[in-house]
Design an enzyme around this catalytic site. Structure first.
Site, mmCIF file in Angstrom:
data_model
loop_
_atom_site.group_PDB
_atom_site.id
_atom_site.type_symbol
_atom_site.label_atom_id
_atom_site.label_comp_id
_atom_site.label_asym_id
_atom_site.label_seq_id
_atom_site.Cartn_x
_atom_site.Cartn_y
_atom_site.Cartn_z
ATOM 1 N N GLU A 328 11.827 71.644 36.868
ATOM 2 C CA GLU A 328 12.666 71.132 35.791
ATOM 3 C C GLU A 328 13.653 70.149 36.392
ATOM 4 O O GLU A 328 14.107 70.344 37.530
ATOM 5 C CB GLU A 328 13.484 72.268 35.165
ATOM 6 C CG GLU A 328 12.670 73.372 34.556
ATOM 7 C CD GLU A 328 12.200 73.060 33.152
ATOM 8 O OE1 GLU A 328 12.691 72.062 32.569
ATOM 9 O OE2 GLU A 328 11.361 73.810 32.634
ATOM 10 N N PRO A 509 20.842 66.433 37.494
ATOM 11 C CA PRO A 509 19.643 65.669 37.850
ATOM 12 C C PRO A 509 19.496 65.462 39.366
ATOM 13 O O PRO A 509 20.494 65.484 40.096
ATOM 14 C CB PRO A 509 19.866 64.327 37.142
ATOM 15 C CG PRO A 509 20.830 64.631 36.048
ATOM 16 C CD PRO A 509 21.704 65.741 36.536
ATOM 17 N N SER A 510 18.287 65.231 39.771
ATOM 18 C CA SER A 510 17.943 64.929 41.171
ATOM 19 C C SER A 510 18.413 66.001 42.135
ATOM 20 O O SER A 510 18.699 65.712 43.302
ATOM 21 C CB SER A 510 18.514 63.566 41.601
ATOM 22 O OG SER A 510 18.071 62.587 40.718
ATOM 23 N N ARG A 511 18.559 67.204 41.636
ATOM 24 C CA ARG A 511 18.948 68.341 42.487
ATOM 25 C C ARG A 511 20.364 68.190 43.058
ATOM 26 O O ARG A 511 20.711 68.861 44.022
ATOM 27 C CB ARG A 511 17.951 68.530 43.642
ATOM 28 C CG ARG A 511 16.493 68.729 43.180
ATOM 29 C CD ARG A 511 16.364 69.935 42.273
ATOM 30 N NE ARG A 511 14.993 70.296 41.976
ATOM 31 C CZ ARG A 511 14.510 70.426 40.727
ATOM 32 N NH1 ARG A 511 15.272 70.178 39.672
ATOM 33 N NH2 ARG A 511 13.274 70.816 40.535
ATOM 34 N N LEU A 512 21.156 67.280 42.473
ATOM 35 C CA LEU A 512 22.542 67.120 42.942
ATOM 36 C C LEU A 512 23.454 67.988 42.066
ATOM 37 O O LEU A 512 24.304 67.494 41.320
ATOM 38 C CB LEU A 512 22.945 65.642 42.922
ATOM 39 C CG LEU A 512 22.135 64.795 43.901
ATOM 40 C CD1 LEU A 512 22.522 63.317 43.813
ATOM 41 C CD2 LEU A 512 22.327 65.307 45.339
#
Ligand SMILES: NC(=O)C1=CN([C@@H]2O[C@H](COP(=O)(O)OP(=O)(O)OC[C@H]3O[C@@H](n4cnc5c(N)ncnc54)[C@H](OP(=O)(O)O)[C@@H]3O)[C@@H](O)[C@H]2O)[C@H](O)CC1
Ligand SMILES: Cc1cc2nc3c(=O)[nH]c(=O)nc-3n(C[C@H](O)[C@H](O)[C@H](O)COP(=O)(O)O)c2cc1C
Ligand SMILES: Cc1ncc(COP(=O)(O)O)c(C=O)c1O
Ligand SMILES: [K+]
Length: 536
Positions: A328, A509-512
């Site tokens: 996700e 988002p973007s695992r940040l």
């Protein structure tokens, strides 16, 4: 807070909507992957088992019914398929003696199509929808679906080349026009539909289709077939969602020549037609949560149960998923140092309230991790039953595995995961038993069945079979007649974890992701919570 948490038991939540729920129900996008909806604990959003064996009467050839494979999770052999004649007859019965109007049924059909689409293809990834609508009721379903999809957050376009001059249809067109939904003529459609659309709703023909497709639908069907070539050219093609029947397929025989359209999703209406047995795409749904028992009985229709309050239900095998591709992308509001509460307990309460408001299932469920003297960790879920400045409370068996570990090492970690909010909370600290009085009080507040269950269960010990538990339960039921007090066993009670560390995690988002950690600090002889941001 205790009172508030007590409410969670009552929360058999509404499970239909994936749409934002106030105040905060954040987005997660998952490209091209079916995410099972958290609809109920057992079904993964698929069928609940049908209690009686399949009756299989309404189809012409007995062997043709219930053709789902044995490996199909919960609905094997349990669904009736209709012939063309039977489908028309059911519709006539619905609209005759049973008092439905075509408008109503079309509205329900279109809504079922839209909700099925939304189950699998989220508007964040699959936004641009082209509904290709035919001259009959199947086309009408497409028009209705386009309207619902608009309200679900998609951007629909409609191609409706052979308009039916009836008030029902012109009304549907007016409704779409009033939403500024563009109508495209066949000539305005690009040769290659793959560039401009993410979803193609095939609402050309339903169960009254016969012969070979006539213009302009022959070319439109070809456009859908040709998408296949663009797929080979490495471009991600739009998905095809067929309403009731893949257009051009024989209503009973299916894709006879093998060169017809190959939908990714088929939404059967009322009950699947025989051709649906030949559907081999990943997503087969049924919409028709309106069939009165009278119809089901009359035609011996074997239909699945719909989950929660959903308008659609997945039938057939769930798609094979490459687990490594399951992911996700979390999209959430910012979670910044400036916004958070100085006291982590206040922050926890705030997030817990959000989880309650978002109607999440059992927001008080938490993973409890413990280790014994061997240092080997183990985790299990327990229910939070109270939280205040003294800590986080749950109840259990004092002779269970977790209890043994806690007696050897009174330190534990709690983990909450609130899926719909993209949030996780970690709490770590030391653990002690709550007072006997507190355990007594809570024990007697539980349903009588759970009280007896706690007596019966020598938790974490080996039982020779479930019959032993049921037998003991029955005996206790007789022993403690309706009104009599069920004594709390001495081996049952609560624990309280006193937090020494908190972490609040908000998916981004973007695992940040945002991660804010609270740990206690002595300042001028006073204990305060220090807040730091951790790298995701
Ligand atoms: N019970 C429900 O859930 C409901 C489902 N509904 C939907 O209605 C269709 C059946 O609708 P119907 O209007 O009977 O038929 P179709 O939409 O399939 O199409 C009929 C029109 O298509 C023309 N047609 C037929 N064959 C061809 C062909 N080879 N080429 C071109 N055109 C063709 C036909 O014209 P004819 O001149 O041939 O008669 C009709 O104009 C069902 O599948 C559901 O999707 C309803 O919404 C209500 C309840
Ligand atoms: C959602 C959920 C909530 C649970 N709540 C509790 C609970 O509050 N207390 C409890 O003893 N077990 C609860 N259980 C069962 C435990 O997960 C576990 O099976 C049981 O406590 C035995 O664990 P142990 O052998 O590690 O001691 C729950 C299970 C689930 C899935
Ligand atoms: C074994 C066991 N004990 C206790 C509980 C918590 O139940 P209650 O909310 O009735 O205290 C659960 C909940 O699933 C459980 O499975
Ligand atoms: K169709």
């Amino acid at each position: 807070m205790r009172g508030v948490l007590g409410k969670s038991r009552k929360m058999i939540c509404s499970l239909l909507s994936q749409a934002p729920v106030s105040p905060a129900y954040y987005y997660r996008s998952s490209p091209s992957i079916y995410k099972p909806k958290p609809s109920n604990r057992f079904s993964w959003g698929f069928l609940a088992p049908i209690p009686s064996p399949a009756i299989r009467v309404f189809c012409s050839k007995p062997g043709e019914v219930g053709g789902l494979m044995a490996s199909s999770v919960q609905n094997q052999g349990s669904i009736s398929y209709l012939t063309q004649r039977e489908a028309a007859e059911v519709d006539e019965t619905l609209m005759g003696p049973l008092g439905f109007s075509v408008d109503q049924l079309m509205e329900l059909a279109g809504l079922s199509v839209a909700t099925s689409i939304n189950e699998v293809y989220k508007p964040s990834e699959y936004n641009r929808v082209l509904a290709i609508c035919g001259p009959g009721n199947n086309g009408g379903d497409g028009l209705v679906a386009a309207r619902h999809l608009y309200h679900f957050g998609y951007k629909p376009f409609v191609c409706y080349p052979k308009r039916t001059q009836k008030p029902l249809y012109s009304g549907l067109v007016t409704q779409l026009e009033s939403l500024s939904i563009p109508f495209l003529s066949v000539d305005e459609l690009p040769m290659d539909l793959s560039k401009d659309f993410d979803i193609l709703v095939d609402a050309m023909f339903g169960f009254s289709f016969h012969g070979a497709p006539r213009p302009p639908f022959d070319d439109l069907i070809k456009k859908l077939i040709n998408l296949h070539y663009y797929e080979q050219a490495q471009r991600k093609p739009p998905v095809i969602v067929s309403v009731d029947i893949p257009s051009g397929w024989h209503v009973e025989e299916g894709d006879v020549g093998g060169d017809g359209i190959k939908p990714d999703m088929l939404v059967s209406l009322t009950a699947p037609k025989l051709c649906a047995k030949k559907f081999s795409g990943p997503h087969h749904f049924l919409g028709g949560r309106f069939v009165p028992p009278a119809i089901a009985e009359k035609y011996k229709l074997q239909l699945p149960q719909y989950p929660g309050i959903s308008m659609c239900v997945r039938i057939g095998k769930p798609p094979q998923i490459d687990i490594s591709s399951l992911r996700e992308n979390y999209i959430s509001p910012e979670f910044l140092e400036e916004q958070v509460e100085a006291d982590p307990l206040d922050q926890f309460r705030k997030w817990f309230d959000d989880a309650m408001a978002a109607n999440l299932k059992e927001p008080n469920a938490m993973a409890l991790s413990t280790t014994g003297k061997d240092g080997k960790p183990s985790s299990r879920m327990v229910l939070l039953k109270g939280v205040d400045k003294d800590g986080f409370v749950w109840f259990t068996n004092y002779e269970s595995q977790k209890a043994r570990q806690l007696s050897e090492n009174p330190h534990a970690a709690l983990l909450f995961y609130w899926d719909g909010l993209n949030r996780q909370v970690r709490v770590e600290g030391s653990v002690e038993k709550v007072s006997d009085e507190e355990s007594e009080q809570y024990f007697h507040s539980r349903p009588r069945g759970s009280q007896l269950g706690a007596i019966v269960s020598k938790q974490s010990t080996v039982v020779p079979g479930c019959h032993v538990l049921h037998q003991q339960y029955k005996e206790l039921e007789e022993k403690y007649s309706k009104e009599s007090l069920i004594p709390k066993p001495k081996y049952w009670g609560g624990y309280r974890l006193k937090p020494e560390r908190f972490e609040f995690w908000q998916g981004q988002p973007s695992r940040l992701h945002d991660r804010l950690e609270y740990s206690p600090q002595e300042t001028d002889g006073k204990r305060v919570w220090k807040i730091v941001r951790l790298a995701p």
